[in-house]
Design a protein around this motif. Sequence first.
Motif, PDB file in Angstrom:
ATOM      1  N   GLU A  78      36.379  45.762 -20.991  1.00  0.00           N
ATOM      2  CA  GLU A  78      36.214  45.918 -22.438  1.00  0.00           C
ATOM      3  C   GLU A  78      36.330  44.566 -23.145  1.00  0.00           C
ATOM      4  O   GLU A  78      35.568  44.270 -24.062  1.00  0.00           O
ATOM      5  CB  GLU A  78      37.265  46.895 -22.972  1.00  0.00           C
ATOM      6  CG  GLU A  78      37.061  47.264 -24.420  1.00  0.00           C
ATOM      7  CD  GLU A  78      38.067  48.302 -24.888  1.00  0.00           C
ATOM      8  OE1 GLU A  78      38.510  48.165 -26.039  1.00  0.00           O
ATOM      9  OE2 GLU A  78      38.379  49.225 -24.126  1.00  0.00           O
ATOM     10  N   ALA A  79      37.272  43.741 -22.686  1.00  0.00           N
ATOM     11  CA  ALA A  79      37.462  42.416 -23.291  1.00  0.00           C
ATOM     12  C   ALA A  79      36.231  41.530 -23.060  1.00  0.00           C
ATOM     13  O   ALA A  79      35.800  40.796 -23.962  1.00  0.00           O
ATOM     14  CB  ALA A  79      38.705  41.750 -22.717  1.00  0.00           C
ATOM     15  N   GLU A  80      35.654  41.611 -21.873  1.00  0.00           N
ATOM     16  CA  GLU A  80      34.461  40.814 -21.576  1.00  0.00           C
ATOM     17  C   GLU A  80      33.255  41.289 -22.383  1.00  0.00           C
ATOM     18  O   GLU A  80      32.439  40.472 -22.817  1.00  0.00           O
ATOM     19  CB  GLU A  80      34.156  40.865 -20.078  1.00  0.00           C
ATOM     20  CG  GLU A  80      35.149  40.095 -19.232  1.00  0.00           C
ATOM     21  CD  GLU A  80      34.994  40.347 -17.743  1.00  0.00           C
ATOM     22  OE1 GLU A  80      35.310  39.421 -16.968  1.00  0.00           O
ATOM     23  OE2 GLU A  80      34.574  41.449 -17.351  1.00  0.00           O
ATOM     24  N   THR A  81      33.169  42.579 -22.612  1.00  0.00           N
ATOM     25  CA  THR A  81      32.079  43.118 -23.426  1.00  0.00           C
ATOM     26  C   THR A  81      32.198  42.613 -24.861  1.00  0.00           C
ATOM     27  O   THR A  81      31.201  42.213 -25.469  1.00  0.00           O
ATOM     28  CB  THR A  81      32.089  44.659 -23.400  1.00  0.00           C
ATOM     29  OG1 THR A  81      31.977  45.095 -22.040  1.00  0.00           O
ATOM     30  CG2 THR A  81      30.953  45.236 -24.216  1.00  0.00           C
ATOM     31  N   ASN A  84      27.840  41.555 -15.296  1.00  0.00           N
ATOM     32  CA  ASN A  84      27.567  42.924 -15.738  1.00  0.00           C
ATOM     33  C   ASN A  84      26.613  43.626 -14.782  1.00  0.00           C
ATOM     34  O   ASN A  84      26.790  44.807 -14.472  1.00  0.00           O
ATOM     35  CB  ASN A  84      27.003  42.914 -17.164  1.00  0.00           C
ATOM     36  CG  ASN A  84      26.874  44.305 -17.741  1.00  0.00           C
ATOM     37  OD1 ASN A  84      27.760  45.137 -17.575  1.00  0.00           O
ATOM     38  ND2 ASN A  84      25.774  44.554 -18.413  1.00  0.00           N
ATOM     39  N   LYS A  85      25.610  42.912 -14.295  1.00  0.00           N
ATOM     40  CA  LYS A  85      24.649  43.506 -13.356  1.00  0.00           C
ATOM     41  C   LYS A  85      25.291  43.814 -12.012  1.00  0.00           C
ATOM     42  O   LYS A  85      24.964  44.812 -11.377  1.00  0.00           O
ATOM     43  CB  LYS A  85      23.452  42.574 -13.158  1.00  0.00           C
ATOM     44  CG  LYS A  85      22.502  42.568 -14.325  1.00  0.00           C
ATOM     45  CD  LYS A  85      21.305  41.693 -14.047  1.00  0.00           C
ATOM     46  CE  LYS A  85      20.357  41.683 -15.223  1.00  0.00           C
ATOM     47  NZ  LYS A  85      19.179  40.845 -14.979  1.00  0.00           N
ATOM     48  N   LYS A  86      26.193  42.936 -11.576  1.00  0.00           N
ATOM     49  CA  LYS A  86      26.801  43.105 -10.251  1.00  0.00           C
ATOM     50  C   LYS A  86      27.908  44.140 -10.240  1.00  0.00           C
ATOM     51  O   LYS A  86      27.927  45.031  -9.396  1.00  0.00           O
ATOM     52  CB  LYS A  86      27.363  41.767  -9.758  1.00  0.00           C
ATOM     53  CG  LYS A  86      26.310  40.790  -9.337  1.00  0.00           C
ATOM     54  CD  LYS A  86      26.952  39.524  -8.794  1.00  0.00           C
ATOM     55  CE  LYS A  86      25.883  38.521  -8.397  1.00  0.00           C
ATOM     56  NZ  LYS A  86      26.484  37.260  -7.926  1.00  0.00           N
ATOM     57  N   GLU A  87      28.856  44.008 -11.164  1.00  0.00           N
ATOM     58  CA  GLU A  87      30.046  44.854 -11.081  1.00  0.00           C
ATOM     59  C   GLU A  87      30.480  45.479 -12.392  1.00  0.00           C
ATOM     60  O   GLU A  87      31.403  46.277 -12.419  1.00  0.00           O
ATOM     61  CB  GLU A  87      31.218  44.041 -10.502  1.00  0.00           C
ATOM     62  CG  GLU A  87      31.531  42.793 -11.317  1.00  0.00           C
ATOM     63  CD  GLU A  87      32.434  41.828 -10.602  1.00  0.00           C
ATOM     64  OE1 GLU A  87      33.620  41.778 -10.963  1.00  0.00           O
ATOM     65  OE2 GLU A  87      31.951  41.136  -9.693  1.00  0.00           O
ATOM     66  N   GLY A  88      29.849  45.113 -13.480  1.00  0.00           N
ATOM     67  CA  GLY A  88      30.244  45.642 -14.789  1.00  0.00           C
ATOM     68  C   GLY A  88      31.239  44.727 -15.471  1.00  0.00           C
ATOM     69  O   GLY A  88      31.812  43.830 -14.850  1.00  0.00           O
TER      70      GLY A  88
END
Length: 83
Positions: A28-31, A21-25
């Motif tokens: 939606e599924a990963e969130t 998340n810090k590197k590239e975001g």
Amino acid sequence: MTESKEQDQLLKRINELAHKNKKEGLTEAETRERTRLRREYLKNFREAMRSNIEMMRIFDNQGNEVTPEKVRKIQRKKGLRDD
């Protein structure tokens, strides 16, 4: 408190998602996965902490048991106390 292998795996995946998340975001599924994993981790942690507290007996310096009555009631209900 030691963590189980399941908790270790959950924490490892949560951290992987945090770094991504810090590197590239995150997608939606990963969130959604991150949210689910965090909830599961906290649920497991709370259950383990509650179990540890419910098993605990507290004594003062003179050797008298001073376990709070609320905890004693829970222990009696679970069959962990004879008194």
